[in-house]
Design a protein around this motif. Structure first.
Motif, PDB file in Angstrom:
ATOM      1  N   GLN A 119       0.837  -1.203   0.000  1.00  0.00           N
ATOM      2  CA  GLN A 119       0.000   0.000   0.000  1.00  0.00           C
ATOM      3  C   GLN A 119       0.872   1.254   0.000  1.00  0.00           C
ATOM      4  O   GLN A 119       2.038   1.199   0.383  1.00  0.00           O
ATOM      5  N   GLY A 121       2.804   4.654   0.847  1.00  0.00           N
ATOM      6  CA  GLY A 121       3.383   5.225   2.055  1.00  0.00           C
ATOM      7  C   GLY A 121       4.027   4.230   2.981  1.00  0.00           C
ATOM      8  O   GLY A 121       4.469   4.595   4.078  1.00  0.00           O
ATOM      9  N   ASP A 254     -11.374   2.719   8.158  1.00  0.00           N
ATOM     10  CA  ASP A 254      -9.928   2.592   7.904  1.00  0.00           C
ATOM     11  C   ASP A 254      -9.589   2.942   6.457  1.00  0.00           C
ATOM     12  O   ASP A 254      -8.558   3.553   6.175  1.00  0.00           O
ATOM     13  N   ALA A 257      -9.632   6.701   6.103  1.00  0.00           N
ATOM     14  CA  ALA A 257      -8.451   7.304   6.732  1.00  0.00           C
ATOM     15  C   ALA A 257      -7.212   7.051   5.880  1.00  0.00           C
ATOM     16  O   ALA A 257      -6.356   7.938   5.709  1.00  0.00           O
ATOM     17  N   ALA A 258      -7.138   5.842   5.341  1.00  0.00           N
ATOM     18  CA  ALA A 258      -5.982   5.488   4.519  1.00  0.00           C
ATOM     19  C   ALA A 258      -5.929   6.368   3.268  1.00  0.00           C
ATOM     20  O   ALA A 258      -4.893   6.962   2.958  1.00  0.00           O
ATOM     21  N   TYR A 261      -4.776   9.836   3.877  1.00  0.00           N
ATOM     22  CA  TYR A 261      -3.321   9.908   4.043  1.00  0.00           C
ATOM     23  C   TYR A 261      -2.615   9.703   2.698  1.00  0.00           C
ATOM     24  O   TYR A 261      -1.703  10.449   2.340  1.00  0.00           O
ATOM     25  N   TRP A 262      -3.073   8.722   1.958  1.00  0.00           N
ATOM     26  CA  TRP A 262      -2.418   8.407   0.675  1.00  0.00           C
ATOM     27  C   TRP A 262      -2.431   9.612  -0.264  1.00  0.00           C
ATOM     28  O   TRP A 262      -1.505   9.791  -1.050  1.00  0.00           O
TER      29      TRP A 262
END
Lengths: 465, 199
Positions: A119, A121, A254, A257-258, A261-262
């Motif tokens: 994934q 990061g 999740d 949120a991911a 961030y990505w």
């Protein structure tokens, strides 16, 4: 000043930083295989240490496994011992393993992304230099040696000096018949096998953004062939779409949120790279290698270069030596070179899109007489997917061999090898002397060129059919 | 790991660039599960040639390999370092090493020294003129000397200290497990885990 993507991922993983010491970096995912791990597990046992995070570790069997008769014990006793050693180590230390015959078995760099474990990061390492593949997701991913494998097993960290960053800007659009393999071969020919040393490469530009995830993996995979330990691409919607729904992809809150961030994982507009390279995608054509390192490549339409044409004395000597090893004469058109074996597979080009692209060319045609074509899916899942689409039947009808998953002929350590003097067109990543078997001669090509070459028996592009 | 402070021995000139790790040790020799015995695979393909430098009796006792630019490219196999060490090499000198090979060598106590290409050429000539010539590699002074010549080289202080003390990285990191634990507490919850197995 802004940060590059590589710097952002690096900074997010610094466990400890002291002046005059390498940074201690946290590792999010550690992939292991049979060849580079036995001595590391031995080291743990000798020191009475455990695997710190089995839940961030995954093993698969790929390098020395056969691609035929996989339901039988491995015939070579030395290979069998190495694979058995991995199985025992995984059992003893509680590490998840996908063994030969398991539906998730395959080449480690095909398996990680396919399971959704790769994934954006993340920091990802493996005792294999083609770990750079995972950079396609915007992860910082690189190969490590066995001492480092032991270090990660014991501590889930690595002490590392911060690399420099290089932007490789590829603008424009690829012509039909030109693939991401041709982009990376052209890049390596341009900057040489040492050009990326000490750098993390970031592939950018409209031509890169237009690529599928699998095509991006092909590019990042070969970063090491330009000397760079890692290469990456900023994640975008293509990346998110590829990950969503895979077994280990985040779900629900999740996932949100991911993705949030990505989306921050891109080089800032005012970020400064230590070096920048430019390439025009419109000008690219199918690319092949003529020599014994991946930087010794030319467009397929050209001829074997004359060593005298190299200004650098080292390059001139290397070219002379390469032509001798490859048994080629300067000035020979690349398309006149006859090959004995075509290998379609590897962590570079053994994914479903590669098989589909080659099958579309091969369909209804025959592999040339005196030419052998081996098709080796990168994972058991890829094999199943291809079979569900009927691709295996297309290859078999053409006279090609349809194998089980593994590294196969990419490196000569399993039964799939070239004989001395044999010549291959190979979709793999290294044309080193003897890489595919002692005395074997390798030309690196894209899956499209591999398919066309199989039909004509000489290095060819689909346009030649 | 054994401490490395200095080493004096004879050299062997490997006049080739881009010596990849498949040449240092071909894949077929990587199947051992131990750290020893890899010398049989060292430059295996080239050793079939009687003219290859490693086969020449005058270099039989050499412990310092002087190689062309871009030594150790390709595969991450640490077996390449072990093969060189098992054979008896203590030092490799080149004008440029591949990153992974260099990292592996310095972790395992095989000193890799970077000198300018001009110095490599001079060293090659000197060794060829006198294969018994002693070459001293001093980590304390960060220098390579032979005859009346002394050349300095760069190595970061941390790695130099670790080599001179014979310390392994794992032991050093284990002293900082608190920092690792603190980091782990702050890791994002959405990061994937390999266990339990999901499908």
């Amino acid at each position: 000043m802004g940060k590059t993507l590589a710097e952002k991922v690096w900074e997010d993983h610094v466990v400890r930083r002291n002046a005059g010491e390498p940074d201690l970096l946290y590792i999010d995912l550690h992939l292991i295989h049979e060849v580079t791990s036995p001595q590391a597990f031995d080291g743990l046992r000798l020191s009475g240490r455990k695997v710190r995070r089995p839940d961030l570790t995954l093993a698969t069997e790929d390098h020395n496994v056969p691609t035929l008769d996989i339901d039988k014990p491995i015939a070579d006793p030395v290979s069998r011992l190495q694979v058995d050693t991995l199985r025992k180590n995984c059992q003893e230390f509680g590490v998840r393993i996908h063994s030969l015959g398991d539906v998730e078995q395959g080449i480690v760099h095909v398996v990680g992304p396919q399971l959704g474990l790769t994934q954006p990061g993340m920091t990802i390492v493996c005792g294999d230099s083609h770990t750079s593949t995972h950079g396609a997701f915007g992860a910082l991913a690189f190969g490590i040696g066995t001492s480092e494998v032991e270090h990660v097993l014991a501590t889930q960290t690595l002490p590392l000096a911060k690399p420099k960053t290089m932007a490789i800007n590829v603008e424009g659009s690829l012509k039909p018949g030109v693939t991401s393999k041709d982009i990376i071969l052209a890049i390596i020919a341009k900057i040489s096998t040492g050009g990326g040393q000490g750098y993390v490469l970031e592939y950018r530009g409209s031509a890169i953004r237009a690529l599928s995830m699998e095509a991006r993996m092909t590019i990042c995979n070969m970063s090491i062939e330009a000397g760079a330990r890692a290469g990456l691409i900023a994640p975008d919607q293509t990346t998110f779409d590829y990950i969503q729904g895979r077994p280990h992809a985040p779900t629900g809150a999740d996932w949100d949120a991911a993705v949030e961030y990505w989306k921050t994982l891109k080089s800032d507009d005012d970020a400064k790279f230590d070096k920048e390279i430019y390439l025009n995608a419109d000008e690219l054509s199918p690319f092949v290698t003529w020599g014994t390192n991946p930087g010794q490549g030319v467009p397929l339409n050209e001829t074997v270069p004359n060593p005298e044409s190299f200004d650098d004395p080292e390059e001139r000597t290397a070219a002379q030596r390469a032509l001798e090893y490859m048994d080629l004469d300067a000035g020979t058109p690349m398309k006149k070179i006859k090959v004995d074996t075509v290998f379609l597979g590897s962590c570079t080009n053994g994914r479903i899109e590669d098989l589909r692209a080659a099958a579309a060319i091969i369909k209804g045609k025959k592999v040339a007489e005196n030419t052998r074509m081996m098709v080796v899916p990168g994972s058991a899942r890829v094999r199943l997917q291809a079979e569900s689409e009927g691709l295996d039947q297309i290859f078999l009808a053409a006279g090609a061999e349809w194998r089980s998953a593994g590294c196969s002929m990419c490196l000569g350590m399993n039964p799939d090898q070239l004989k001395p003097g044999e010549r291959s067109a190979s979709t793999s990543n290294r044309n080193f002397e003897g890489r595919q078997g002692k005395g074997g001669r390798t030309h690196l090509v894209s899956p499209l060129v591999a398919a066309a070459t199989a039909i004509r028996g000489t290095l060819s592009s689909p346009a030649d059919l | 790991m054994e401490k490395f402070i200095s080493h004096t021995g004879t050299g062997i000139p490997l006049r080739r660039s881009n010596v990849d790790t498949d040449q240092i040790i071909p894949a077929v020799y990587l199947k051992r599960v131990t750290r020893s015995g890899f010398e049989d695979g060292l430059f295996a393909a080239w050793r079939n040639d009687p003219e290859f430098v490693l086969n020449k009796p005058e270099y039989a006792k050499a412990s310092i390999l002087v190689a062309g630019i871009d030594f150790g490219t390709g595969s991450s196999r640490e077996h390449a370092v072990w093969a060189l060490q098992n054979y008896g090499f203590k030092v490799v000198i080149s004008s440029r090493f591949a990153d992974i090979f260099r990292g592996n060598s310095l972790k395992g106590g095989l000193l890799t020294v970077i000198l300018p290409q001009g110095e490599i050429e001079a060293l090659w000539s000197a060794i060829e003129q006198d294969p018994a010539m002693q070459i001293a590699v001093d980590l304390e002074k960060k220098s390579v000397s032979y005859k009346d010549r002394e050349i300095g080289f760069d190595l970061d202080d941390y790695t130099r200290w670790r080599l001179m003390e014979g310390l392994d990285d794992i032991g050093l990191t284990m002293r900082n497990l608190d920092a690792v634990e603190n980091f782990e507490e702050k890791r994002a919850k959405f990061k994937p885990k390999t266990l339990p197995v999901l499908s």
